[in-house]
Design an enzyme around this catalytic site. Structure first.
Site, PDB file in Angstrom:
ATOM      1  N   HIS A   1       2.058   5.259   0.573  1.00  0.00           N
ATOM      2  CA  HIS A   1       2.559   4.104   0.690  1.00  0.00           C
ATOM      3  C   HIS A   1       1.965   3.654   2.535  1.00  0.00           C
ATOM      4  O   HIS A   1       3.048   4.982   3.121  1.00  0.00           O
ATOM      5  CB  HIS A   1       3.676   3.412   0.263  1.00  0.00           C
TER       6      HIS A   1
ATOM      7  N   ASP B   1       4.420   1.756   4.481  1.00  0.00           N
ATOM      8  CA  ASP B   1       5.353   2.331   5.427  1.00  0.00           C
ATOM      9  C   ASP B   1       5.235   3.951   5.914  1.00  0.00           C
ATOM     10  O   ASP B   1       6.450   4.045   6.761  1.00  0.00           O
ATOM     11  CB  ASP B   1       6.846   1.383   5.060  1.00  0.00           C
TER      12      ASP B   1
ATOM     13  N   HIS C   1       7.312   9.009  -7.914  1.00  0.00           N
ATOM     14  CA  HIS C   1       7.175   7.655  -6.396  1.00  0.00           C
ATOM     15  C   HIS C   1       5.785   7.234  -6.723  1.00  0.00           C
ATOM     16  O   HIS C   1       5.508   6.159  -6.901  1.00  0.00           O
ATOM     17  CB  HIS C   1       7.621   7.907  -5.975  1.00  0.00           C
TER      18      HIS C   1
ATOM     19  N   ASP D   1       9.571   9.961  -0.478  1.00  0.00           N
ATOM     20  CA  ASP D   1      10.792   8.800  -0.989  1.00  0.00           C
ATOM     21  C   ASP D   1      10.648   9.609  -2.624  1.00  0.00           C
ATOM     22  O   ASP D   1      10.511   8.394  -3.278  1.00  0.00           O
ATOM     23  CB  ASP D   1       9.816   7.711  -1.209  1.00  0.00           C
TER      24      ASP D   1
ATOM     25  N   HIS E   1      13.906   7.155   4.162  1.00  0.00           N
ATOM     26  CA  HIS E   1      14.717   6.136   4.070  1.00  0.00           C
ATOM     27  C   HIS E   1      16.356   5.788   4.342  1.00  0.00           C
ATOM     28  O   HIS E   1      17.423   6.486   3.751  1.00  0.00           O
ATOM     29  CB  HIS E   1      14.249   4.478   2.281  1.00  0.00           C
TER      30      HIS E   1
HETATM   31 ZN   LIG Z   1       6.590   5.233  -0.834  1.00  0.00          ZN
END
Ligand SMILES: [Zn+2]
Length: 263
Positions: A56, A58, A111, A134, A172
């Site tokens: 991903h 991010d 994920h 994640d 996160h």
């Molecule tokens: Zn992710």
């Protein structure tokens, strides 16, 4: 060794692990370069390794700029990944050695399909550490963008089997949102209520709620408690209302995930 969270975007943490004797720094999932470069220059550290957990943006968006700044940097990432910027690709069972520390690569699809985690048993400040991207969050888990509930349940089982004192460095700060759902799902769980108050206090003081530990998540996180009577009862009630399967650990997990996705 110092482990420091560099905040990025609105709620990402880019974990930076530094050998304080050499200043060499390992960076996990740099979604942005600038906050990392600022941290390195302010501290007098230099980056020599990047670990990527999944593709991903991010988690990978800052890689190119860091590579421009540090042309010899080693970029470790998953094989069979849409992320093509790795200099070293790894898969489950491989080891990554950095400054004398050995990280074991774990496959944790769910994920995303390419998702891996990096685990070291006791070599960072005498504690086991896990960089899990994640996959696992404080009182939550990653959304299933690519994988199935079965894959994610197996991946979370792999993480749940790690030692209780493993420090879990999630990517996160989702804790308070996760706790709103967890408290709604398990209103009778007093430990969750107490933990929510402690986390609210941390966030009001601008402090991260991460890292957590595997032991803490086993007690609190509804996504890891598929064999806990309180979670099973809530999952069965939810599954009956929503016509979902029941009767297995994975079904309990899938019901909690479905509940969070629709919360
Ligand atoms: Zn992710």
């Amino acid at each position: 060794m110092r482990i420091h969270p560099v905040p990025a975007f609105s709620d990402n943490y880019i974990w930076c692990l530094t050998n304080l004797e050499s200043g060499k720094t390992l960076i996990v999932d740099p979604g942005q370069a600038k906050p990392v470069l600022d941290y390195l220059s302010d501290s007098g550290f230099s980056a020599d390794t990047i670990l990527i957990t999944h593709h991903h943006p991010d988690h990978t968006g800052g890689v190119k700029e860091l590579q421009q700044q540090y042309p010899d940097i080693r970029i470790v990432g998953p094989t069979d990944s849409p992320f093509k910027g790795a200099t070293n690709t790894v898969h489950a069972g491989d080891e990554v050695v950095w400054e004398g520390i050995t990280f074991n690569v774990l496959a944790v699809p769910g994920h995303t399909l390419d998702h891996i985690a990096y685990y070291s048993d006791t070599q960072v400040n005498d504690k086991p550490v896990l960089f899990c991207g994640d996959t696992l969050f404080v009182c939550g888990c990653g959304r299933l963008f690519e994988g199935t509930p079965e894959q994610m349940h197996t991946s979370l089982q792999t993480l749940r089997d790690l030692p209780d004192d493993t420090a879990v460095y999630c990517a996160h700060e989702y804790t308070l949102a996760n706790l709103r759902f967890a408290r709604h799902w398990l209103p009778e769980d007093k430990a969750l209520a107490e933990f929510e108050n402690a986390c609210k206090d941390l966030r009001e003081r601008g402090k991260p709620t991460v890292p957590t530990t595997i032991g803490q998540e086993k007690q609190l996180n509804p996504f890891l408690r598929w064999d806990d009577a309180m979670v099973i009862e809530a999952a069965e009630n939810y599954s009956t209302t929503h016509r979902l399967a029941t009767g297995s650990d994975c079904a309990v997990f899938a019901a909690v995930r479905h509940g969070k996705d629709n919360f």
